[in-house]
Motif scaffolding. Structure first.
Motif, PDB file in Angstrom:
ATOM      1  N   ALA A   1       0.851  -1.195   0.000  1.00 45.02           N
ATOM      2  CA  ALA A   1       0.000   0.000   0.000  1.00 45.02           C
ATOM      3  C   ALA A   1       0.884   1.241   0.000  1.00 45.02           C
ATOM      4  N   ARG A   2       1.581   1.466  -1.090  1.00 49.02           N
ATOM      5  CA  ARG A   2       2.544   2.569  -1.177  1.00 49.02           C
ATOM      6  C   ARG A   2       1.925   3.920  -0.848  1.00 49.02           C
ATOM      7  N   LEU A   3       0.793   4.220  -1.453  1.00 53.52           N
ATOM      8  CA  LEU A   3       0.156   5.522  -1.241  1.00 53.52           C
ATOM      9  C   LEU A   3      -0.203   5.730   0.231  1.00 53.52           C
ATOM     10  N   ALA A   4      -0.832   4.751   0.828  1.00 50.46           N
ATOM     11  CA  ALA A   4      -1.245   4.867   2.234  1.00 50.46           C
ATOM     12  C   ALA A   4      -0.036   5.075   3.144  1.00 50.46           C
ATOM     13  N   TYR A   5       1.038   4.340   2.904  1.00 48.79           N
ATOM     14  CA  TYR A   5       2.201   4.430   3.778  1.00 48.79           C
ATOM     15  C   TYR A   5       2.961   5.740   3.580  1.00 48.79           C
ATOM     16  N   LEU A   6       3.002   6.221   2.353  1.00 47.91           N
ATOM     17  CA  LEU A   6       3.623   7.530   2.115  1.00 47.91           C
ATOM     18  C   LEU A   6       2.804   8.652   2.749  1.00 47.91           C
TER      19      LEU A   6
ATOM     20  N   LEU B   1     -11.054  10.736   0.064  1.00 43.70           N
ATOM     21  CA  LEU B   1     -10.565   9.756  -0.918  1.00 43.70           C
ATOM     22  C   LEU B   1     -10.623   8.332  -0.380  1.00 43.70           C
ATOM     23  N   SER B   2     -10.323   8.144   0.890  1.00 42.77           N
ATOM     24  CA  SER B   2     -10.336   6.796   1.454  1.00 42.77           C
ATOM     25  C   SER B   2     -11.754   6.232   1.561  1.00 42.77           C
ATOM     26  N   VAL B   3     -12.732   7.107   1.695  1.00 47.97           N
ATOM     27  CA  VAL B   3     -14.126   6.662   1.708  1.00 47.97           C
ATOM     28  C   VAL B   3     -14.596   6.394   0.280  1.00 47.97           C
ATOM     29  N   ALA B   4     -14.228   7.285  -0.649  1.00 49.74           N
ATOM     30  CA  ALA B   4     -14.690   7.179  -2.041  1.00 49.74           C
ATOM     31  C   ALA B   4     -13.999   6.071  -2.815  1.00 49.74           C
ATOM     32  N   ASP B   5     -12.729   5.790  -2.522  1.00 52.07           N
ATOM     33  CA  ASP B   5     -11.964   4.799  -3.275  1.00 52.07           C
ATOM     34  C   ASP B   5     -11.169   3.910  -2.316  1.00 52.07           C
TER      35      ASP B   5
ATOM     36  N   VAL C   1     -10.174   0.964  -2.633  1.00 51.53           N
ATOM     37  CA  VAL C   1      -9.149   0.162  -3.298  1.00 51.53           C
ATOM     38  C   VAL C   1      -7.801   0.872  -3.279  1.00 51.53           C
ATOM     39  N   ALA C   2      -7.805   2.195  -3.382  1.00 47.73           N
ATOM     40  CA  ALA C   2      -6.562   2.969  -3.370  1.00 47.73           C
ATOM     41  C   ALA C   2      -5.946   3.003  -1.972  1.00 47.73           C
ATOM     42  N   PHE C   3      -6.731   2.644  -0.962  1.00 52.98           N
ATOM     43  CA  PHE C   3      -6.258   2.660   0.430  1.00 52.98           C
ATOM     44  C   PHE C   3      -6.494   1.291   1.070  1.00 52.98           C
ATOM     45  N   PRO C   4      -5.709   0.284   0.636  1.00 51.51           N
ATOM     46  CA  PRO C   4      -5.903  -1.053   1.203  1.00 51.51           C
ATOM     47  C   PRO C   4      -5.515  -1.147   2.681  1.00 51.51           C
ATOM     48  N   ASP C   5      -4.752  -0.195   3.164  1.00 50.83           N
ATOM     49  CA  ASP C   5      -4.394  -0.131   4.575  1.00 50.83           C
ATOM     50  C   ASP C   5      -4.613   1.308   5.040  1.00 50.83           C
ATOM     51  N   ASP C   6      -4.927   1.453   6.311  1.00 48.81           N
ATOM     52  CA  ASP C   6      -5.252   2.772   6.834  1.00 48.81           C
ATOM     53  C   ASP C   6      -4.037   3.663   7.028  1.00 48.81           C
ATOM     54  N   THR C   7      -4.286   4.957   6.957  1.00 50.07           N
ATOM     55  CA  THR C   7      -3.324   5.974   7.345  1.00 50.07           C
ATOM     56  C   THR C   7      -3.926   6.695   8.551  1.00 50.07           C
ATOM     57  N   VAL C   8      -3.184   7.607   9.127  1.00 56.74           N
ATOM     58  CA  VAL C   8      -3.700   8.391  10.252  1.00 56.74           C
ATOM     59  C   VAL C   8      -4.941   9.165   9.815  1.00 56.74           C
TER      60      VAL C   8
END
Length: 143
Positions: free
Chosen positions: A51-56, A100-104, A106-113
């Motif tokens: 989950a590159r995007l979420a972790y970044l 974005l995490s609510v709308a998509d 799939v782009a956020f397979p793991d949570d961020t803060v």
């Protein structure tokens, strides 16, 4: 003797930014700086490819919380500016990433803060920048 202007009430440049409620804000921002940064480092080091995007974004959140903590701790004109910019970025981040995490999902397979408006952290990430911005505004130098 010429008439002198009436004295105006002024606040010092560091106008109690880190006293009272400011100390509590400083503590909460410090906790979030540590937790978001540590979480991001572990996520990036152990399974970054998942989950590159979420972790970044977790890393960005950590940096924002660190800078807000520093700004509140330093105080004065420079600290106030750092805290103001940091809290503003934090507010935009939690609103954008939350949406974005609510709308998509799939782009956020793991949570961020900031995922789901900070639901994993009791929505504190959503409320905190409002309180921080209010505190900074309330303790601005008066002329």
């Amino acid at each position: 003797m010429p008439d002198s202007p009436a004295p105006t009430r002024t606040r010092p440049a560091d106008a109690a930014l880190n006293t009272g409620l400011g100390r509590l804000l400083l503590f909460v921002y410090g906790v979030f700086a540590l937790s978001a940064s540590a979480r991001a480092l572990v996520q990036i080091a152990t399974h970054f490819s998942e989950a590159r995007l979420a972790y970044l974004l977790s890393a960005v959140a950590g940096l924002v919380y660190i800078s807000a903590t520093v700004g509140l701790a330093v105080g004065g004109e420079r600290g106030r500016l750092i805290a103001l910019v940091s809290c503003s970025i934090e507010l935009l981040g939690v609103l954008i990433v939350g949406t974005l995490s609510v709308a998509d999902a799939v782009a956020f397979p793991d949570d961020t803060v900031w995922s789901h408006y900070g639901s994993g952290y009791g929505y504190v990430p959503l409320v905190l920048p409002f309180i921080g911005l209010w505190w900074i505004w309330r303790h601005r130098p008066q002329s």
